[in-house]
Scaffold this motif. Structure first.
Motif, PDB file in Angstrom:
ATOM      1  N   CYS A  63       2.355  -9.206  -3.829  1.00 56.99           N
ATOM      2  CA  CYS A  63       2.646  -7.818  -3.440  1.00 56.99           C
ATOM      3  C   CYS A  63       1.366  -7.081  -3.044  1.00 56.99           C
ATOM      4  O   CYS A  63       1.354  -6.323  -2.065  1.00 56.99           O
ATOM      5  CB  CYS A  63       3.342  -7.084  -4.584  1.00 56.99           C
ATOM      6  SG  CYS A  63       5.029  -7.657  -4.901  1.00 56.99           S
ATOM      7  N   VAL A  64       0.302  -7.301  -3.801  1.00 54.04           N
ATOM      8  CA  VAL A  64      -0.991  -6.675  -3.485  1.00 54.04           C
ATOM      9  C   VAL A  64      -1.481  -7.147  -2.122  1.00 54.04           C
ATOM     10  O   VAL A  64      -1.971  -6.357  -1.294  1.00 54.04           O
ATOM     11  CB  VAL A  64      -2.040  -6.997  -4.575  1.00 54.04           C
ATOM     12  CG1 VAL A  64      -3.442  -6.589  -4.119  1.00 54.04           C
ATOM     13  CG2 VAL A  64      -1.682  -6.298  -5.882  1.00 54.04           C
ATOM     14  N   ARG A  65      -1.330  -8.430  -1.863  1.00 57.95           N
ATOM     15  CA  ARG A  65      -1.778  -8.993  -0.584  1.00 57.95           C
ATOM     16  C   ARG A  65      -0.940  -8.461   0.582  1.00 57.95           C
ATOM     17  O   ARG A  65      -1.458  -8.224   1.671  1.00 57.95           O
ATOM     18  CB  ARG A  65      -1.737 -10.514  -0.640  1.00 57.95           C
ATOM     19  CG  ARG A  65      -2.778 -11.110  -1.583  1.00 57.95           C
ATOM     20  CD  ARG A  65      -2.676 -12.622  -1.684  1.00 57.95           C
ATOM     21  NE  ARG A  65      -3.592 -13.142  -2.681  1.00 57.95           N
ATOM     22  CZ  ARG A  65      -4.870 -13.429  -2.458  1.00 57.95           C
ATOM     23  NH1 ARG A  65      -5.380 -13.223  -1.257  1.00 57.95           N
ATOM     24  NH2 ARG A  65      -5.633 -13.905  -3.425  1.00 57.95           N
ATOM     25  N   ILE A  66       0.360  -8.290   0.346  1.00 62.17           N
ATOM     26  CA  ILE A  66       1.233  -7.719   1.387  1.00 62.17           C
ATOM     27  C   ILE A  66       0.770  -6.303   1.723  1.00 62.17           C
ATOM     28  O   ILE A  66       0.685  -5.925   2.898  1.00 62.17           O
ATOM     29  CB  ILE A  66       2.703  -7.712   0.930  1.00 62.17           C
ATOM     30  CG1 ILE A  66       3.242  -9.137   0.843  1.00 62.17           C
ATOM     31  CG2 ILE A  66       3.569  -6.887   1.901  1.00 62.17           C
ATOM     32  CD1 ILE A  66       4.555  -9.252   0.078  1.00 62.17           C
ATOM     33  N   ASN A  67       0.458  -5.519   0.694  1.00 60.72           N
ATOM     34  CA  ASN A  67      -0.015  -4.144   0.914  1.00 60.72           C
ATOM     35  C   ASN A  67      -1.331  -4.134   1.684  1.00 60.72           C
ATOM     36  O   ASN A  67      -1.539  -3.287   2.565  1.00 60.72           O
ATOM     37  CB  ASN A  67      -0.191  -3.420  -0.429  1.00 60.72           C
ATOM     38  CG  ASN A  67       1.128  -3.125  -1.106  1.00 60.72           C
ATOM     39  OD1 ASN A  67       2.142  -2.953  -0.449  1.00 60.72           O
ATOM     40  ND2 ASN A  67       1.116  -3.064  -2.432  1.00 60.72           N
ATOM     41  N   SER A  68      -2.197  -5.084   1.375  1.00 58.72           N
ATOM     42  CA  SER A  68      -3.482  -5.179   2.072  1.00 58.72           C
ATOM     43  C   SER A  68      -3.277  -5.525   3.554  1.00 58.72           C
ATOM     44  O   SER A  68      -3.921  -4.937   4.428  1.00 58.72           O
ATOM     45  CB  SER A  68      -4.355  -6.247   1.397  1.00 58.72           C
ATOM     46  OG  SER A  68      -5.550  -6.449   2.116  1.00 58.72           O
ATOM     47  N   VAL A  69      -2.376  -6.452   3.799  1.00 54.15           N
ATOM     48  CA  VAL A  69      -2.070  -6.842   5.182  1.00 54.15           C
ATOM     49  C   VAL A  69      -1.509  -5.652   5.954  1.00 54.15           C
ATOM     50  O   VAL A  69      -1.876  -5.408   7.111  1.00 54.15           O
ATOM     51  CB  VAL A  69      -1.065  -8.021   5.207  1.00 54.15           C
ATOM     52  CG1 VAL A  69      -0.502  -8.225   6.608  1.00 54.15           C
ATOM     53  CG2 VAL A  69      -1.738  -9.304   4.724  1.00 54.15           C
ATOM     54  N   GLU A  70      -0.623  -4.898   5.303  1.00 55.60           N
ATOM     55  CA  GLU A  70      -0.013  -3.739   5.974  1.00 55.60           C
ATOM     56  C   GLU A  70      -1.077  -2.702   6.325  1.00 55.60           C
ATOM     57  O   GLU A  70      -1.022  -2.086   7.405  1.00 55.60           O
ATOM     58  CB  GLU A  70       1.059  -3.139   5.058  1.00 55.60           C
ATOM     59  CG  GLU A  70       1.993  -2.156   5.761  1.00 55.60           C
ATOM     60  CD  GLU A  70       1.431  -0.751   5.821  1.00 55.60           C
ATOM     61  OE1 GLU A  70       1.784  -0.009   6.763  1.00 55.60           O
ATOM     62  OE2 GLU A  70       0.629  -0.407   4.937  1.00 55.60           O
ATOM     63  N   ASN A  71      -2.044  -2.501   5.441  1.00 55.94           N
ATOM     64  CA  ASN A  71      -3.133  -1.560   5.716  1.00 55.94           C
ATOM     65  C   ASN A  71      -3.966  -2.007   6.917  1.00 55.94           C
ATOM     66  O   ASN A  71      -4.357  -1.179   7.754  1.00 55.94           O
ATOM     67  CB  ASN A  71      -4.036  -1.408   4.487  1.00 55.94           C
ATOM     68  CG  ASN A  71      -3.369  -0.639   3.364  1.00 55.94           C
ATOM     69  OD1 ASN A  71      -2.462   0.159   3.603  1.00 55.94           O
ATOM     70  ND2 ASN A  71      -3.797  -0.875   2.132  1.00 55.94           N
ATOM     71  N   LYS A  72      -4.220  -3.302   7.008  1.00 59.94           N
ATOM     72  CA  LYS A  72      -4.970  -3.837   8.152  1.00 59.94           C
ATOM     73  C   LYS A  72      -4.189  -3.619   9.450  1.00 59.94           C
ATOM     74  O   LYS A  72      -4.768  -3.244  10.476  1.00 59.94           O
ATOM     75  CB  LYS A  72      -5.242  -5.337   7.957  1.00 59.94           C
ATOM     76  CG  LYS A  72      -6.240  -5.668   6.870  1.00 59.94           C
ATOM     77  CD  LYS A  72      -6.372  -7.177   6.700  1.00 59.94           C
ATOM     78  CE  LYS A  72      -7.243  -7.539   5.522  1.00 59.94           C
ATOM     79  NZ  LYS A  72      -7.286  -9.017   5.297  1.00 59.94           N
ATOM     80  N   ALA A  73      -2.882  -3.865   9.391  1.00 58.73           N
ATOM     81  CA  ALA A  73      -2.045  -3.685  10.576  1.00 58.73           C
ATOM     82  C   ALA A  73      -2.018  -2.219  11.010  1.00 58.73           C
ATOM     83  O   ALA A  73      -2.058  -1.918  12.212  1.00 58.73           O
ATOM     84  CB  ALA A  73      -0.626  -4.183  10.298  1.00 58.73           C
ATOM     85  N   ASP A  74      -1.959  -1.310  10.031  1.00 56.55           N
ATOM     86  CA  ASP A  74      -2.008   0.134  10.333  1.00 56.55           C
ATOM     87  C   ASP A  74      -3.284   0.482  11.097  1.00 56.55           C
ATOM     88  O   ASP A  74      -3.248   1.218  12.085  1.00 56.55           O
ATOM     89  CB  ASP A  74      -1.978   0.951   9.028  1.00 56.55           C
ATOM     90  CG  ASP A  74      -0.565   1.231   8.560  1.00 56.55           C
ATOM     91  OD1 ASP A  74       0.384   0.965   9.323  1.00 56.55           O
ATOM     92  OD2 ASP A  74      -0.408   1.705   7.426  1.00 56.55           O
ATOM     93  N   TYR A  75      -4.398  -0.036  10.607  1.00 53.98           N
ATOM     94  CA  TYR A  75      -5.702   0.265  11.225  1.00 53.98           C
ATOM     95  C   TYR A  75      -5.746  -0.263  12.661  1.00 53.98           C
ATOM     96  O   TYR A  75      -6.169   0.456  13.578  1.00 53.98           O
ATOM     97  CB  TYR A  75      -6.830  -0.348  10.396  1.00 53.98           C
ATOM     98  CG  TYR A  75      -8.187  -0.201  11.047  1.00 53.98           C
ATOM     99  CD1 TYR A  75      -8.862   1.018  11.014  1.00 53.98           C
ATOM    100  CD2 TYR A  75      -8.768  -1.276  11.719  1.00 53.98           C
ATOM    101  CE1 TYR A  75     -10.105   1.158  11.628  1.00 53.98           C
ATOM    102  CE2 TYR A  75      -9.998  -1.142  12.343  1.00 53.98           C
ATOM    103  CZ  TYR A  75     -10.666   0.076  12.295  1.00 53.98           C
ATOM    104  OH  TYR A  75     -11.881   0.221  12.921  1.00 53.98           O
ATOM    105  N   ILE A  76      -5.316  -1.504  12.838  1.00 51.60           N
ATOM    106  CA  ILE A  76      -5.331  -2.105  14.176  1.00 51.60           C
ATOM    107  C   ILE A  76      -4.415  -1.327  15.121  1.00 51.60           C
ATOM    108  O   ILE A  76      -4.770  -1.059  16.280  1.00 51.60           O
ATOM    109  CB  ILE A  76      -4.911  -3.587  14.115  1.00 51.60           C
ATOM    110  CG1 ILE A  76      -5.949  -4.410  13.342  1.00 51.60           C
ATOM    111  CG2 ILE A  76      -4.722  -4.169  15.523  1.00 51.60           C
ATOM    112  CD1 ILE A  76      -5.489  -5.805  12.992  1.00 51.60           C
ATOM    113  N   PHE A  77      -3.235  -0.958  14.617  1.00 51.10           N
ATOM    114  CA  PHE A  77      -2.276  -0.202  15.433  1.00 51.10           C
ATOM    115  C   PHE A  77      -2.856   1.146  15.855  1.00 51.10           C
ATOM    116  O   PHE A  77      -2.820   1.508  17.041  1.00 51.10           O
ATOM    117  CB  PHE A  77      -0.984   0.003  14.644  1.00 51.10           C
ATOM    118  CG  PHE A  77      -0.005   0.933  15.320  1.00 51.10           C
ATOM    119  CD1 PHE A  77       0.758   0.498  16.394  1.00 51.10           C
ATOM    120  CD2 PHE A  77       0.146   2.241  14.872  1.00 51.10           C
ATOM    121  CE1 PHE A  77       1.658   1.354  17.017  1.00 51.10           C
ATOM    122  CE2 PHE A  77       1.041   3.097  15.481  1.00 51.10           C
ATOM    123  CZ  PHE A  77       1.805   2.659  16.562  1.00 51.10           C
TER     124      PHE A  77
END
Length: 215
Positions: free
Chosen positions: A152-166
């Protein structure tokens, strides 16, 4: 007959929910990898075929969700809260919908040259779905809480990276893209991709809720 024995008598022996959730997780990984292949492919015919495969898997995901809902109706006692089972099934279905939506928008809007941010977010979708599937595979005995929490922590981290890239990609589109139609097309595809990672985070939130209630 002890109370525990009575309880076990009513618990579904086949435990159908867990295999269905595991199937849903595996299906998401397959969809994400097909989207990744689509984004990296330069062959128009190949991309059309990949899009068809993604659509077929989205229908497969719908069927899995339907089966989970059927099991909810058939079983008096469930492994965890009925509301959480429904929420988990719905959130997994949302991930599949947005992966399919991203592929569909690329095809409909004729985005034949996906941008680098699209490739990067697609890579993150694959990573997020792998963590989702890993957490779902641990769900059946709830003994490996640390592993589920880590996913779950890793999923949240991935989502944050995707937000930044977007956000960065959209800002650059508005700054450098002079053709309004191209800008809108690219923004719509990027948005669907980023939404897919958001939906993976929704899955993580449901899983965390299940952990708290069953700790």
């Amino acid at each position: 007959m002890g109370l525990n024995s009575i309880f076990q008598y009513f618990v579904p022996k086949d435990k159908k929910f867990f295999p269905l959730f595991e199937q849903a997780g595996a299906n998401l990984i397959e969809m994400a990898k097909l989207l990744q292949e689509t984004v990296y492919s330069t062959d128009a015919a190949k991309r059309l075929e990949l899009n068809k495969q993604i659509e077929d898997l989205e229908h497969k995901g719908d069927n899995i969700t339907h089966q989970i809902h059927l099991e909810l109706g058939k079983n008096f006692i469930t492994p965890f809260d009925r509301e959480d089972i429904h929420a988990l099934a719905s959130s997994l279905d949302d991930v599949a919908d947005f992966i399919h939506g991203a592929a569909n928008r690329m095809e409909l809007y004729k985005v034949h040259t996906p941008s680098q941010p699209m490739k990067e977010i697609t890579d993150l979708i694959v990573e997020a779905t792998e963590h989702v599937a890993k957490a779902l595979n641990e769900l059946k005995d709830l003994k490996n809480i640390r592993n589920i929490t880590d996913s779950c922590v890793r999923i949240n981290s991935v989502e944050n990276k995707a937000d930044y890239i977007f956000d960065k990609a959209v800002a650059e589109l508005f700054e450098y893209e002079k053709d309004a139609i191209t800008l809108i097309k690219n923004k719509e595809v990027l948005s669907a991709m980023e939404d897919a990672t958001d939906k993976c985070e929704d899955v993580a939130n449901v899983l965390e809720s299940i952990l708290v209630k069953n700790a």
